[in-house]
Design an enzyme around this catalytic site. Structure first.
Site, PDB file in Angstrom:
ATOM      1  N   VAL A  11       4.127   4.995 -10.840  1.00 61.15           N
ATOM      2  CA  VAL A  11       3.023   4.488 -11.653  1.00 61.15           C
ATOM      3  C   VAL A  11       2.046   5.611 -11.979  1.00 61.15           C
ATOM      4  O   VAL A  11       1.710   5.858 -13.140  1.00 61.15           O
ATOM      5  CB  VAL A  11       2.303   3.329 -10.911  1.00 61.15           C
ATOM      6  CG1 VAL A  11       1.045   2.924 -11.652  1.00 61.15           C
ATOM      7  CG2 VAL A  11       3.239   2.134 -10.761  1.00 61.15           C
ATOM      8  N   ASP A  30      -2.746  13.993  -4.849  1.00 57.55           N
ATOM      9  CA  ASP A  30      -1.731  13.389  -3.986  1.00 57.55           C
ATOM     10  C   ASP A  30      -1.857  14.050  -2.622  1.00 57.55           C
ATOM     11  O   ASP A  30      -2.066  15.273  -2.540  1.00 57.55           O
ATOM     12  CB  ASP A  30      -0.326  13.602  -4.564  1.00 57.55           C
ATOM     13  CG  ASP A  30       0.664  12.587  -4.004  1.00 57.55           C
ATOM     14  OD1 ASP A  30       1.159  11.747  -4.776  1.00 57.55           O
ATOM     15  OD2 ASP A  30       0.926  12.621  -2.771  1.00 57.55           O
ATOM     16  N   LYS A  35       4.759  17.678  -2.977  1.00 62.39           N
ATOM     17  CA  LYS A  35       4.770  17.091  -4.319  1.00 62.39           C
ATOM     18  C   LYS A  35       3.817  17.862  -5.241  1.00 62.39           C
ATOM     19  O   LYS A  35       4.159  18.193  -6.375  1.00 62.39           O
ATOM     20  CB  LYS A  35       4.272  15.646  -4.228  1.00 62.39           C
ATOM     21  CG  LYS A  35       5.329  14.619  -4.481  1.00 62.39           C
ATOM     22  CD  LYS A  35       4.674  13.262  -4.449  1.00 62.39           C
ATOM     23  CE  LYS A  35       5.589  12.210  -4.976  1.00 62.39           C
ATOM     24  NZ  LYS A  35       4.960  10.906  -5.026  1.00 62.39           N
ATOM     25  N   LYS A 228      -0.091 -10.064 -11.562  1.00 58.10           N
ATOM     26  CA  LYS A 228       0.950  -9.062 -11.301  1.00 58.10           C
ATOM     27  C   LYS A 228       2.027  -9.635 -10.362  1.00 58.10           C
ATOM     28  O   LYS A 228       3.227  -9.516 -10.594  1.00 58.10           O
ATOM     29  CB  LYS A 228       0.304  -7.809 -10.682  1.00 58.10           C
ATOM     30  CG  LYS A 228       1.256  -6.843 -10.033  1.00 58.10           C
ATOM     31  CD  LYS A 228       2.113  -6.124 -11.050  1.00 58.10           C
ATOM     32  CE  LYS A 228       3.211  -5.350 -10.355  1.00 58.10           C
ATOM     33  NZ  LYS A 228       3.961  -4.496 -11.226  1.00 58.10           N
ATOM     34  N   GLY A 277      24.738 -11.516 -10.935  1.00 61.74           N
ATOM     35  CA  GLY A 277      25.502 -10.541 -10.144  1.00 61.74           C
ATOM     36  C   GLY A 277      24.935 -10.366  -8.758  1.00 61.74           C
ATOM     37  O   GLY A 277      24.486 -11.323  -8.125  1.00 61.74           O
ATOM     38  N   CYS A 284       9.884  -3.275  -5.815  1.00 62.31           N
ATOM     39  CA  CYS A 284       8.842  -4.212  -6.279  1.00 62.31           C
ATOM     40  C   CYS A 284       9.138  -5.675  -5.998  1.00 62.31           C
ATOM     41  O   CYS A 284       8.324  -6.350  -5.362  1.00 62.31           O
ATOM     42  CB  CYS A 284       8.632  -4.011  -7.770  1.00 62.31           C
ATOM     43  SG  CYS A 284       8.247  -2.307  -8.169  1.00 62.31           S
ATOM     44  N   LYS A 287       9.199  -6.622  -2.248  1.00 61.75           N
ATOM     45  CA  LYS A 287       7.868  -6.414  -1.654  1.00 61.75           C
ATOM     46  C   LYS A 287       6.886  -7.468  -2.171  1.00 61.75           C
ATOM     47  O   LYS A 287       6.157  -8.085  -1.398  1.00 61.75           O
ATOM     48  CB  LYS A 287       7.399  -5.005  -2.021  1.00 61.75           C
ATOM     49  CG  LYS A 287       5.940  -4.717  -1.786  1.00 61.75           C
ATOM     50  CD  LYS A 287       5.635  -3.259  -2.068  1.00 61.75           C
ATOM     51  CE  LYS A 287       5.518  -2.920  -3.531  1.00 61.75           C
ATOM     52  NZ  LYS A 287       4.226  -3.176  -4.154  1.00 61.75           N
ATOM     53  N   LYS A 344      19.227   0.300  -9.433  1.00 61.65           N
ATOM     54  CA  LYS A 344      19.551  -0.010 -10.830  1.00 61.65           C
ATOM     55  C   LYS A 344      19.850   1.309 -11.536  1.00 61.65           C
ATOM     56  O   LYS A 344      19.583   2.377 -10.980  1.00 61.65           O
ATOM     57  CB  LYS A 344      18.408  -0.769 -11.496  1.00 61.65           C
ATOM     58  CG  LYS A 344      17.133   0.038 -11.710  1.00 61.65           C
ATOM     59  CD  LYS A 344      16.117  -0.829 -12.419  1.00 61.65           C
ATOM     60  CE  LYS A 344      15.278  -0.040 -13.359  1.00 61.65           C
ATOM     61  NZ  LYS A 344      14.331  -0.816 -14.115  1.00 61.65           N
ATOM     62  N   ARG A 351      15.219   2.190  -2.670  1.00 59.15           N
ATOM     63  CA  ARG A 351      14.437   1.196  -1.930  1.00 59.15           C
ATOM     64  C   ARG A 351      15.013  -0.203  -2.162  1.00 59.15           C
ATOM     65  O   ARG A 351      15.225  -0.618  -3.284  1.00 59.15           O
ATOM     66  CB  ARG A 351      12.960   1.280  -2.331  1.00 59.15           C
ATOM     67  CG  ARG A 351      12.272   2.473  -1.700  1.00 59.15           C
ATOM     68  CD  ARG A 351      10.852   2.606  -2.165  1.00 59.15           C
ATOM     69  NE  ARG A 351      10.773   3.088  -3.531  1.00 59.15           N
ATOM     70  CZ  ARG A 351       9.613   3.266  -4.181  1.00 59.15           C
ATOM     71  NH1 ARG A 351       8.474   3.002  -3.595  1.00 59.15           N
ATOM     72  NH2 ARG A 351       9.622   3.728  -5.413  1.00 59.15           N
TER      73      ARG A 351
END
Ligand code: UGA
Length: 451
Positions: A11, A30, A35, A228, A277, A284, A287, A344, A351
């Site tokens: 995000v 961060d 990173k 959300k 499937g 997301c 969680k 995906k 995750r």
């Protein structure tokens, strides 16, 4: 505008690159120094289509730091919090990173008015909670004083991994959760080019045809936070619904893909998120559905639909292993190849990936498992070194001698496999993605879901 973004995950980083592209001065904070070092060098630490290209074009205009004191917070027009809120064992969100951000902001906020935008998916009410935390920490640092020059608003994010930057430039709505007019005005100004779609699109991300405006939807803060969760729970339920129907379709001899297409033609239902499937994974849906159930429980409510969507989803993973077990007459010593490991396509994220649970169960039942994925195997080796699976980068090697193949993730590359070269055996197509006719003609024993 001067924008500070806290957290450079999916995000935070996509939003940062999008806002920098639109001409804003963006500083990212961060706490992970590795990173930040990569980002300073112009290297994107996550896999996300087109992010490298657009990042390269704006990198010079962006700043990265681990140190709040270096981020010029006192002069920021907008501060966006986009830190992770992973699940705790009881389903509730872990707010450690959010607390750290609130504490650091209390320390560094200056005298100029700024808005703090919560983009992390947070427990309902967290906006007020963050505001309260900042006040509390500020009082600790400056006893007797109050800080009035900031306002916390909520703007939940709806981007999907694999199309995150595209979704950042072309979202289907921007939510502004606030009742504070100056905050709404400032945030609307920042998102005006997205709202009006009047920016020159990046070459690699052309504007979708016909998109002339993105709605800015204003509601109160708590509704923004809750919608959300409702959005993700609805999408997760839609998938579990079609999967439940799929089991019945299989029993009565119907075809779940035809059913999905047929019902999806009704615009009240819509044709998206009806691919039956193996079910959903990712950081997301699992969680957020767990958090919604846990929040409701605290309020004495039973979210039976959302809980059922979860149950159906995780049973799909067991269905895969049980079905293969039945087909092969046992799994002990059987060679099984998994096609796809990420949750995906177009991401290397593992995750809550169905591949992990499925691998674990196959190995437990004695199968010899090889897994292929175009990009997720480095993560698999690092995060799951002891899963008992052979991670094979070479697709032709992964397909050299399996007795059974399970398609877990519908990566486009799997539609180009030359099946004539693959030894005949069982193919369980977990996403109803492969060309079944060809497989049948070549003599494969094909299992599809809901058909
Ligand atoms: C999801 C939402 O789609 C985003 O709108 C949201 O912003 C994001 O969560 C988030 O909360 O951050 P994401 O998890 O990246 O995005 O991916 P999706 O495209 O929603 O896919 C989630 C899972 O559902 C994947 O495992 C996918 O394979 C599965 N899926 C999706 C199906 O099984 N069937 C479908 O028809 C669609």
């Amino acid at each position: 505008m001067r924008v500070v973004i806290i957290g450079t995950g999916y995000v935070g980083l996509n939003t940062a690159v999008m806002l920098a592209y639109l001409g804003n001065a963006v500083t990212c904070i961060d706490t992970n120094p590795d990173k930040v070092t990569l980002l300073k060098q112009g290297i994107v630490p996550i896999h996300e289509p087109h992010l490298d290209d657009v990042f390269a074009s704006v990198h010079q205009r962006m700043r990265f730091t681990t140190d709040y004191a270096q981020a010029d917070i006192p002069n920021a027009d907008v501060i966006i919090i986009a830190v992770g809120t992973p699940s705790l064992p009881d389903g509730k969100a872990n707010l450690t990173y959010l607390k750290q951000a609130a504490k650091a902001l209390a320390e560094h906020l200056g005298e100029t008015f700024t808005i703090i935008v919560n983009k992390s998916t947070v427990p309902i009410g967290a906006g007020n909670w963050v505001e309260g935390l900042i006040h509390d920490y500020y009082q600790e640092l400056h006893p007797g004083k109050m800080k009035h020059n900031f306002n916390v608003i909520s703007s939940p994010e709806f981007l999907s991994q694999g199309s995150a930057l595209h979704n950042s430039f072309y979202p289907n709505r921007v939510i502004i959760g606030s009742e504070h007019a100056p905050s709404i005005e400032r945030f609307s100004k920042l998102f005006e080019p997205i709202h009006l779609q009047n920016f020159e699109p990046p070459e690699c991300l052309p504007r979708p045809e016909g998109l002339t405006e993105v709605p800015l939807f204003v509601c109160n803060l708590i509704s923004a936070e809750m919608l959300k969760y409702a959005a993700n729970a609805f999408l997760a339920t839609k998938i579990s619904f079609i999967n439940e129907i799929g089991h019945l379709a299989q029993k009565v001899g119907a075809d779940i893909d035809a059913i999905a297409k047929g019902i999806g033609l009704d615009p009240r239902i819509g044709n998206r998120f009806l691919n039956a499937g193996i079910g959903w994974g990712g950081s997301c849906f699992g969680k957020d559905t767990a958090a919604l159930v846990a929040i409701a429980q605290e309020k004495g409510l039973d979210m039976s639909i959302v809980q059922a969507a979860r149950d159906v989803n995780y049973q799909q993973r067991t269905w895969v292993v049980d079905t293969l077990n039945e087909k092969l007459g046992g799994l002990d010593g059987r060679r099984v190849t998994l096609l796809g490991f990420s949750f995906k396509p177009n991401t290397d994220d593992l995750r809550d990936a169905p591949s992990i649970d499925i691998s674990r169960e196959l190995v437990k039942r004695g199968a010899i498992v090889t897994a292929h994925d175009p990009i997720a195997l480095d993560n698999a080796r690092a995060q799951y070194p002891d899963l008992g699976v052979v991670y094979e980068n070479d697709l032709s090697k992964a397909l050299e001698s399996p007795e059974a193949i399970i398609l877990i993730t519908e990566w486009p590359i799997y539609s180009t496999i030359d099946w004539a070269k693959v030894p005949k055996g069982v193919v369980l197509d977990g996403r109803n993605f492969l060309d079944t006719e060809t497989l049948w003609q070549l003599g494969f024993d094909v299992i599809r879901f809901g058909k």
